[in-house]
Design a protein around this motif. Structure first.
Motif, mmCIF file in Angstrom:
data_model
loop_
_atom_site.group_PDB
_atom_site.id
_atom_site.type_symbol
_atom_site.label_atom_id
_atom_site.label_comp_id
_atom_site.label_asym_id
_atom_site.label_seq_id
_atom_site.Cartn_x
_atom_site.Cartn_y
_atom_site.Cartn_z
ATOM 1 N N TRP A 10 0.853 -1.187 0.000
ATOM 2 C CA TRP A 10 0.000 0.000 0.000
ATOM 3 C C TRP A 10 0.886 1.233 0.000
ATOM 4 O O TRP A 10 2.037 1.183 0.430
ATOM 5 C CB TRP A 10 -0.967 0.003 1.190
ATOM 6 N N GLU A 37 -5.639 -8.908 -2.131
ATOM 7 C CA GLU A 37 -6.142 -7.530 -2.226
ATOM 8 C C GLU A 37 -6.815 -7.110 -0.927
ATOM 9 O O GLU A 37 -6.612 -5.993 -0.448
ATOM 10 C CB GLU A 37 -7.119 -7.391 -3.391
ATOM 11 N N ALA A 40 -4.211 -6.373 1.655
ATOM 12 C CA ALA A 40 -3.574 -5.069 1.427
ATOM 13 C C ALA A 40 -4.461 -3.947 1.960
ATOM 14 O O ALA A 40 -3.957 -3.000 2.577
ATOM 15 C CB ALA A 40 -3.299 -4.869 -0.063
ATOM 16 N N ILE A 41 -5.759 -4.032 1.749
ATOM 17 C CA ILE A 41 -6.685 -3.012 2.266
ATOM 18 C C ILE A 41 -6.662 -3.019 3.783
ATOM 19 O O ILE A 41 -6.586 -1.966 4.421
ATOM 20 C CB ILE A 41 -8.104 -3.237 1.714
ATOM 21 N N PRO A 60 -7.853 0.799 -4.252
ATOM 22 C CA PRO A 60 -7.249 -0.387 -4.869
ATOM 23 C C PRO A 60 -7.769 -0.597 -6.294
ATOM 24 O O PRO A 60 -8.739 0.036 -6.709
ATOM 25 C CB PRO A 60 -7.722 -1.522 -3.958
ATOM 26 N N ASP A 61 -7.112 -1.505 -7.005
ATOM 27 C CA ASP A 61 -7.601 -1.860 -8.336
ATOM 28 C C ASP A 61 -8.390 -3.174 -8.296
ATOM 29 O O ASP A 61 -8.529 -3.841 -9.308
ATOM 30 C CB ASP A 61 -6.455 -1.915 -9.349
ATOM 31 N N ARG A 103 -5.447 -0.391 -12.696
ATOM 32 C CA ARG A 103 -4.087 -0.855 -12.402
ATOM 33 C C ARG A 103 -3.046 0.158 -12.889
ATOM 34 O O ARG A 103 -2.045 0.393 -12.242
ATOM 35 C CB ARG A 103 -3.860 -2.221 -13.036
ATOM 36 N N ASN A 106 -2.484 2.787 -10.464
ATOM 37 C CA ASN A 106 -2.059 2.274 -9.161
ATOM 38 C C ASN A 106 -0.614 1.781 -9.244
ATOM 39 O O ASN A 106 -0.229 0.839 -8.574
ATOM 40 C CB ASN A 106 -2.999 1.133 -8.746
ATOM 41 N N ALA A 109 1.700 1.479 -5.864
ATOM 42 C CA ALA A 109 1.477 0.306 -5.014
ATOM 43 C C ALA A 109 1.998 -0.963 -5.685
ATOM 44 O O ALA A 109 2.586 -1.827 -5.026
ATOM 45 C CB ALA A 109 -0.003 0.164 -4.679
#
Length: 147
Positions: A10, A37, A40-41, A60-61, A103, A106, A109
């Motif tokens: 992140w 994912e 990561a959040i 996020p993607d 993506r 992003n 990240a």
């Protein structure tokens, strides 16, 4: 269930796009890309709490995870514990917005994720960051500097 080596990362920036903190781990195991994912959040929300950030936008993607968090899709039962953790952490902050980004938008990240995966360990950066991260984020900074 097969667990795969995963990378979780992140990047936290302020309203002007300046780096506040970043982190990643390249030696974790997750049973799916969606689980990685969600991890990561969760890690990003924990870092926000630890750093005293109270109004955050998580970008996020992972479109499906965002839809689950917004209750636009039914929860995948294999992610229930991770999504529950995220909901609990969300309550500890004043404001949390989940917004999907592509993506391509992003890159920072994903660059952190590639770096930590290659190094096979965890890293944490403060507002100074690393050279590769600075070079990715610099074009996005929304302030002008005048002397």
């Amino acid at each position: 269930m097969v667990f795969r080596l995963s990378r979780v990362s992140w990047v936290g920036r302020d309203f002007a796009g300046l780096l506040q903190a970043a982190a990643g781990s390249g030696n974790g195991f997750c049973y799916s890309a969606a689980a990685a994912e969600a991890c990561a959040i969760r890690d990003a929300l924990l870092a926000c709490i630890d750093n005293g950030f109270v109004n955050v936008i998580i970008e996020p993607d992972a479109k499906v995870i965002i839809q689950m968090l917004r209750k636009e899709l039914t929860h995948d039962f294999s992610l229930e514990c991770l999504l529950g953790d995220i909901a609990l952490l969300e309550r500890r902050l004043t404001s949390v917005t989940f917004a999907f980004v592509s993506r391509e938008n992003n890159r920072a990240a994903h660059s952190v994720a590639k770096f930590v995966f290659k190094e096979s360990r965890a890293f944490v950066w403060d507002c100074i960051g690393s050279e590769f991260l600075f070079n990715i984020l610099a074009p996005d900074v929304n302030i002008s500097i005048r002397l």
